[in-house]
Design a protein around this motif. Structure first.
Motif, PDB file in Angstrom:
ATOM      1  N   ARG A   1       0.836  -1.210   0.000  1.00 10.59           N
ATOM      2  CA  ARG A   1       0.000   0.000   0.000  1.00 10.59           C
ATOM      3  C   ARG A   1       0.864   1.252   0.000  1.00 10.59           C
ATOM      4  N   ILE A   2       1.936   1.227   0.767  1.00  8.37           N
ATOM      5  CA  ILE A   2       2.832   2.385   0.803  1.00  8.37           C
ATOM      6  C   ILE A   2       3.490   2.584  -0.552  1.00  8.37           C
ATOM      7  N   PHE A   3       3.967   1.503  -1.159  1.00  8.16           N
ATOM      8  CA  PHE A   3       4.607   1.615  -2.470  1.00  8.16           C
ATOM      9  C   PHE A   3       3.614   2.126  -3.513  1.00  8.16           C
ATOM     10  N   SER A   4       2.358   1.695  -3.430  1.00  8.45           N
ATOM     11  CA  SER A   4       1.345   2.124  -4.388  1.00  8.45           C
ATOM     12  C   SER A   4       1.022   3.604  -4.236  1.00  8.45           C
ATOM     13  N   ASN A   5       1.030   4.101  -3.005  1.00  4.03           N
ATOM     14  CA  ASN A   5       0.769   5.517  -2.769  1.00  4.03           C
ATOM     15  C   ASN A   5       1.950   6.396  -3.157  1.00  4.03           C
TER      16      ASN A   5
ATOM     17  N   LEU B   1      10.869   3.223   6.175  1.00  2.80           N
ATOM     18  CA  LEU B   1       9.971   2.092   6.373  1.00  2.80           C
ATOM     19  C   LEU B   1      10.742   0.879   6.884  1.00  2.80           C
ATOM     20  N   TYR B   2      11.926   0.662   6.338  1.00  2.00           N
ATOM     21  CA  TYR B   2      12.783  -0.431   6.818  1.00  2.00           C
ATOM     22  C   TYR B   2      13.122  -0.238   8.292  1.00  2.00           C
ATOM     23  N   ALA B   3      13.497   0.986   8.673  1.00  2.00           N
ATOM     24  CA  ALA B   3      13.829   1.270  10.069  1.00  2.00           C
ATOM     25  C   ALA B   3      12.619   1.049  10.975  1.00  2.00           C
ATOM     26  N   MET B   4      11.436   1.401  10.488  1.00  2.00           N
ATOM     27  CA  MET B   4      10.217   1.176  11.275  1.00  2.00           C
ATOM     28  C   MET B   4       9.983  -0.319  11.493  1.00  2.00           C
ATOM     29  N   ASP B   5      10.195  -1.118  10.452  1.00  2.00           N
ATOM     30  CA  ASP B   5      10.024  -2.567  10.582  1.00  2.00           C
ATOM     31  C   ASP B   5      11.062  -3.174  11.527  1.00  2.00           C
TER      32      ASP B   5
ATOM     33  N   PHE C   1      17.698  -6.880  11.749  1.00  2.00           N
ATOM     34  CA  PHE C   1      18.078  -6.226  10.497  1.00  2.00           C
ATOM     35  C   PHE C   1      17.707  -7.082   9.284  1.00  2.00           C
ATOM     36  N   VAL C   2      17.634  -8.385   9.483  1.00  6.89           N
ATOM     37  CA  VAL C   2      17.307  -9.300   8.382  1.00  6.89           C
ATOM     38  C   VAL C   2      15.802  -9.421   8.185  1.00  6.89           C
ATOM     39  N   ASN C   3      15.062  -9.565   9.266  1.00  3.33           N
ATOM     40  CA  ASN C   3      13.636  -9.886   9.163  1.00  3.33           C
ATOM     41  C   ASN C   3      12.816  -8.889   8.348  1.00  3.33           C
ATOM     42  N   PRO C   4      13.055  -7.563   8.417  1.00  2.00           N
ATOM     43  CA  PRO C   4      12.231  -6.646   7.620  1.00  2.00           C
ATOM     44  C   PRO C   4      12.378  -6.824   6.110  1.00  2.00           C
TER      45      PRO C   4
ATOM     46  N   LYS D   1       6.222  10.582   7.765  1.00  2.00           N
ATOM     47  CA  LYS D   1       5.984   9.163   8.066  1.00  2.00           C
ATOM     48  C   LYS D   1       4.539   8.925   8.511  1.00  2.00           C
ATOM     49  N   GLY D   2       4.007   9.838   9.338  1.00  2.38           N
ATOM     50  CA  GLY D   2       2.641   9.656   9.822  1.00  2.38           C
ATOM     51  C   GLY D   2       1.627   9.662   8.693  1.00  2.38           C
ATOM     52  N   ALA D   3       1.781  10.606   7.760  1.00  2.00           N
ATOM     53  CA  ALA D   3       0.846  10.694   6.641  1.00  2.00           C
ATOM     54  C   ALA D   3       0.940   9.477   5.735  1.00  2.00           C
TER      55      ALA D   3
END
Length: 303
Positions: A118-122, A132-136, A172-175, A266-268
């Motif tokens: 969804r993020i990539f599509s937006n 996004l990686y850091a958030m994951d 660091f790997v899992n995301p 990031k919030g938006a």
């Protein structure tokens, strides 16, 4: 006299512990990880009822199947999910796995893959992708820490960066798993019309294998040599570097220039991914039509 060369021989691989699963931590951790699964299923059913399609549901199903990778990564990464659980769901490679393993894969791998799509599509920039990686990474720390602190599972052997029972190379790997799955969905969904949407189900475990195989192998190698701890730390640095390279490679698949990404902050971005945006507010993703006599243009594709 028999001479056996041992200079290059690896020492014995550490045997996994045999500690029994404590009941109370198991139940608490199962509920903790089951809540986001229940939320995801609620929205998946709601999407079906309201005509938004089965995409979220197939992502969650794919995440549930991806849990079959757990015994593989546990064996290579020296993780021991304590056995004797009250809610054991499956056995593989001589190990039993409790219900909370199924739950974590359903929402972390499958659910976050849907969110990434969804993020990539937006629209996302390279910087936004790394955010996004850091958030994951942070989500991974949040979801795993209660389990190791309560004793539902443990890591053993010469694990690097293991400060409170959670070796940080894992986070660091899992995301890479949900990000890779989200990228696959983003690029291929225009071609997955009708029943083909079910092909997303195997995308999720495929991304699991891609992410772990691409980035985790240096630490796997060090741990299974039972080498000195400094070797594991060196492997940790290589693994983190490979994980960041994976994110950089994905940026060529999903990222857009700054002027093509209307959502800032990031919030938006997260809010839009969860609740959606008005049609027309976000430019459509670029679609590359494969060449060749058998290539067909997907319905509604803009060339």
């Amino acid at each position: 006299m028999t001479f056996t060369p041992t200079v290059l021989a690896a020492r014995a691989i550490p045997e996994h512990p045999t500690t029994e699963m404590p009941l109370t931590p198991e139940i608490i951790f199962t509920i903790f990880l089951g809540i986001p699964v229940a939320i995801g299923l609620f929205f998946a059913i709601r999407h079906l009822v309201t005509g938004k399609g089965p995409l979220l549901l197939v992502c969650l199903i794919g995440g549930g199947i991806a849990c079959l990778f757990e015994p593989i990564v546990d064996t290579l990464g020296l993780c021991y999910i304590r056995e004797g659980a009250a809610l054991t769901t499956f056995s593989s490679m001589g190990r039993d796995f409790p219900l909370f393993i199924n739950f974590v894969y359903i929402w972390y791998v499958g659910g976050l893959a849907y969110l990434a799509y969804r993020i990539f599509s937006n629209g996302v920039t390279v910087k936004g992708l790394f955010q996004l990686y850091a958030m994951d990474v942070c989500i991974n720390i949040f979801l795993e820490s209660p389990g190791v602190l309560m004793g539902a599972y443990e890591y053993y052997g010469p694990q690097p960066m293991n400060f409170w029972g959670l070796p940080l190379w894992w986070v660091f790997v899992n995301p890479i798993m949900p990000l890779t799955a989200g990228a696959l969905i983003y690029r291929l969904k225009p071609y997955l019309t009708g029943w083909r949407i079910a092909m997303i189900i195997p995308f999720i475990p495929m991304a699991d294998g891609i992410g772990n195989g691409a980035a985790a192998w240096p630490v796997w190698t060090a741990l299974n040599l039972d080498a000195a701890l400094w070797v594991s730390y060196l492997a940790f640095l290589v693994t983190v570097g490979l994980a960041l390279i994976c994110v950089w490679v994905l940026s060529f698949v999903v990222a857009r220039p700054e002027d093509e990404v209307p959502l800032k902050g990031k919030g938006a971005i997260i809010k839009a991914a969860i609740f959606g945006v008005k049609e027309g507010d976000v430019p459509p993703p670029p679609i590359t039509i494969p060449s060749g006599p058998r290539a067909k243009e997907p319905a509604g594709a803009a060339v």
